[in-house]
Design an enzyme around this catalytic site. Structure first.
Site, PDB file in Angstrom:
ATOM      1  N   HIS A 155       0.815  -1.218   0.000  1.00 34.18           N
ATOM      2  CA  HIS A 155       0.000   0.000   0.000  1.00 34.18           C
ATOM      3  C   HIS A 155       0.851   1.272   0.000  1.00 34.18           C
ATOM      4  O   HIS A 155       0.314   2.367   0.165  1.00 34.18           O
ATOM      5  CB  HIS A 155      -0.913   0.037   1.239  1.00 34.18           C
ATOM      6  CG  HIS A 155      -1.995  -1.005   1.223  1.00 34.18           C
ATOM      7  ND1 HIS A 155      -3.301  -0.737   0.910  1.00 34.18           N
ATOM      8  CD2 HIS A 155      -1.956  -2.336   1.479  1.00 34.18           C
ATOM      9  CE1 HIS A 155      -4.032  -1.842   0.987  1.00 34.18           C
ATOM     10  NE2 HIS A 155      -3.233  -2.830   1.331  1.00 34.18           N
ATOM     11  N   ASP A 362       3.707   9.619  -2.074  1.00 33.44           N
ATOM     12  CA  ASP A 362       2.553   8.875  -1.565  1.00 33.44           C
ATOM     13  C   ASP A 362       2.273   7.713  -2.504  1.00 33.44           C
ATOM     14  O   ASP A 362       2.310   7.883  -3.720  1.00 33.44           O
ATOM     15  CB  ASP A 362       1.317   9.800  -1.510  1.00 33.44           C
ATOM     16  CG  ASP A 362       0.436   9.508  -0.309  1.00 33.44           C
ATOM     17  OD1 ASP A 362       0.321   8.325   0.071  1.00 33.44           O
ATOM     18  OD2 ASP A 362      -0.140  10.475   0.240  1.00 33.44           O
TER      19      ASP A 362
HETATM   20  P1  ADP Z   1      -2.637   7.181   4.162  1.00 35.43           P
HETATM   21  O1  ADP Z   1      -3.042   5.754   3.855  1.00 35.43           O
HETATM   22  O2  ADP Z   1      -1.171   7.476   4.004  1.00 35.43           O
HETATM   23  O3  ADP Z   1      -3.139   7.683   5.479  1.00 35.43           O
HETATM   24  P2  ADP Z   1      -4.584   7.899   2.071  1.00 35.43           P
HETATM   25  O4  ADP Z   1      -4.951   9.273   1.561  1.00 35.43           O
HETATM   26  O5  ADP Z   1      -4.313   6.924   0.987  1.00 35.43           O
HETATM   27  O6  ADP Z   1      -3.362   8.099   3.062  1.00 35.43           O
HETATM   28  O7  ADP Z   1      -5.797   7.294   2.931  1.00 35.43           O
HETATM   29  C1  ADP Z   1      -6.234   7.937   4.071  1.00 35.43           C
HETATM   30  C2  ADP Z   1      -7.682   7.527   4.394  1.00 35.43           C
HETATM   31  O8  ADP Z   1      -7.970   7.973   5.716  1.00 35.43           O
HETATM   32  C3  ADP Z   1      -8.704   8.196   3.468  1.00 35.43           C
HETATM   33  O9  ADP Z   1      -9.761   7.311   3.212  1.00 35.43           O
HETATM   34  C4  ADP Z   1      -9.168   9.413   4.282  1.00 35.43           C
HETATM   35  O10 ADP Z   1     -10.499   9.806   4.039  1.00 35.43           O
HETATM   36  C5  ADP Z   1      -9.003   8.962   5.706  1.00 35.43           C
HETATM   37  N1  ADP Z   1      -8.569  10.122   6.503  1.00 35.43           N
HETATM   38  C6  ADP Z   1      -7.438  10.826   6.362  1.00 35.43           C
HETATM   39  N2  ADP Z   1      -7.397  11.850   7.232  1.00 35.43           N
HETATM   40  C7  ADP Z   1      -8.534  11.812   7.935  1.00 35.43           C
HETATM   41  C8  ADP Z   1      -9.114  12.606   8.970  1.00 35.43           C
HETATM   42  N3  ADP Z   1      -8.495  13.697   9.410  1.00 35.43           N
HETATM   43  N4  ADP Z   1     -10.298  12.240   9.457  1.00 35.43           N
HETATM   44  C9  ADP Z   1     -10.951  11.170   8.968  1.00 35.43           C
HETATM   45  N5  ADP Z   1     -10.474  10.390   7.996  1.00 35.43           N
HETATM   46  C10 ADP Z   1      -9.289  10.699   7.468  1.00 35.43           C
END
Ligand code: ADP
Length: 466
Positions: A155, A362
């Site tokens: 991932h 990312d």
């Molecule tokens: P990572 O896996 O590195 O955290 P991604 O953008 O691929 O980054 O996935 C993050 C997931 O977590 C997304 O589905 C997003 O909506 C959720 N997310 C990220 N930040 C928040 C937040 N502040 N509050 C709620 N959900 C969040």
């Protein structure tokens, strides 16, 4: 049909009333339900001497949860997985904190996962292992004699071999990867780099996208992590009626909202984003009093010093920006450390005229996709996207692309996004949404599981070397 067994570091067992998880977790769970599957992983609990995994059933699927020894977990999770692999895979060589003891704990926990999982496996099961915390798991299962198909999905990005080589254990991790039957990556770029690494550093031969090593064939491919595009769009539209979203809109007093949402992580490029916003306010005065940047960034991995340092940097930057530009009736920046419920987040994304997704690196970045899906098709916002996010391979045509290191250019992209005509916004949004409608989380899941079935069949025909 073969039983599917998913293994990930954390497992989210549904708790009943509240739908707490989002994104891929829900997709995996829904898929497993269809296959009478099993989800195996850490329980979130510690034990001095952990026993066997505890199995609980929820409808047609089961969860097997394993406790871990706290000191092993520290070395495994914070020490090696997040102290070495995470920065390395995100191209941050200077942050890699290699410690042989942590690597040993990583191997130990993976071996423990394998031993407890093996006790639950039946012949013919297909195992799907998730992410960088569990690279050696497949090899450990093979050592115990498991002959069924094992797939691995990464991932995070897989960097170029020159970077992976920096890790003293790179050859061992390469051999561990070669124990799988199928390896899935998020992007073409990571796929290319993985093939190159396993061929040039680890002695595998290549036959198209298949690797051959010691008579064993390893299929590889790109399976782009995705979202439930239609479902998220619906959720976002409905969310606009909630009190939280209405309150946010009201509090803006007609000003334009730029929004960033991520875990507080150094890969996300937040200090540079704040600097670009400061540059915007300093150089494009027409936006003074007329824009608000909301950054939602709940704390993650707060046990690691680099994450704590990032938090103080951002607190300072927030204070500086407010101190420099705020007036009694306008604060240009809102910085929120609390997580926001998924449903509310969808509405926030919809009301933001500009979505800021500017990571330094990312694997994919699902927020970029969620931002696009959340928009009102008749009046969509603009995505400002880093060229170093995996999502650029799908959204590069419609988003405004930036190199987050180039603060002046990012500020200009913010300004262009804020000032963009409705016609151009609609045109760009259409180019972004099309690939997200064509390839969803369900497609992602089905494609990987289908390929795993295919490699299992091929293994049945040819005796497996392992
Ligand atoms: P990572 O896996 O590195 O955290 P991604 O953008 O691929 O980054 O996935 C993050 C997931 O977590 C997304 O589905 C997003 O909506 C959720 N997310 C990220 N930040 C928040 C937040 N502040 N509050 C709620 N959900 C969040």
């Amino acid at each position: 049909m073969a039983r599917l067994v998913i293994v990930s570091n954390r497992v989210s067992v549904p708790t009943g009333r509240r739908v707490e998880a989002g994104g891929l977790t829900v997709v995996l769970r829904d898929g497993l339900r269809r296959a009478d599957g099993l989800w195996f992983g850490w329980s979130g609990e510690f034990a001095e001497k952990p026993g066997p995994a505890k199995v609980t059933s929820r409808g047609r699927m089961s969860y097997a949860l394993l406790d871990l020894n706290q000191s092993d977990y520290k070395g495994f999770y914070y020490g090696f997985a997040n102290g070495s692999l995470w920065p390395l895979f995100h191209y941050r060589l200077g942050l890699v904190d290699w410690k042989a003891d942590s690597y040993r704990a990583y191997r130990k926990v993976n071996a423990q996962f394998a031993a407890e999982l093996f006790a639950l496996l039946k012949p013919g099961d297909h195992v799907w292992v998730h992410d960088y915390q569990l690279i050696p798991l497949g090899e450990e299962l093979r050592k115990l004699g498991f002959k069924g198909a094992i797939g691995f999905y990464l991932h995070v990005p897989f960097p170029s071999g020159d970077i992976v080589e920096v890790l003293p254990a790179h050859a061992e991790l390469g051999q561990a990867l070669l124990a799988y039957d199928l390896i899935g990556l998020q992007t073409d770029r990571s796929h290319h780099d993985l093939l190159d690494f396993l061929e040039r550093w680890c002695g595998a031969e290549r036959d198209g996208d298949t690797l051959i090593h010691g008579g064993h064939r390893i299929a590889t491919g790109v399976y782009r992590a995705a979202i439930d595009t239609a479902g998220f769009a619906k959720e976002a539209a409905a969310s606009c009626q909630t009190t939280e979203v209405r309150n946010l809109e009201e509090s803006l007093g007609g000003r334009t909202l730029m929004l960033g949402v991520e875990r507080l992580d150094y890969t996300k490029g937040l200090p540079l984003r704040f600097a670009a916003y400061e540059h915007l306010l300093a150089h494009y005065e027409e936006w003074l009093h007329n824009v608000v940047m909301l950054q939602i960034a709940p704390v993650s991995r707060g046990e690691l010093a680099q994450y704590r340092a990032l938090r103080s940097d951002l607190e300072r930057a927030t204070g500086r920006i407010a101190g420099r530009f705020a007036s009694p009736d306008w604060n240009p920046i809102r910085y929120v450390n609390q997580p926001v419920p998924r449903k509310v987040l969808a509405g926030f994304l919809r009301v933001a005229q500009v979505g800021l997704v500017t990571p330094l690196r990312d694997g994919m970045n699902l927020v970029a996709k969620e931002y696009v899906a959340a928009q009102d098709p008749a009046d969509p916002g603009v995505l400002v996207l880093s060229r170093f996010a995996g999502a650029v391979e799908e959204l590069g045509e419609g988003a405004l692309l930036v190199n987050p290191l180039d603060i002046e250019h990012t500020a200009l992209a913010m300004r262009n996004a804020l000032a963009m005509s409705k016609d151009e916004r609609i045109d760009r949004w259409r180019r972004c949404i099309e690939p997200l409608q064509a390839w969803t989380a369900r497609t992602w899941y089905d494609a990987f599981v289908h390929k795993l079935d295919e490699v299992a069949k091929a293994k049945g025909e040819l005796p497996h070397a392992a």
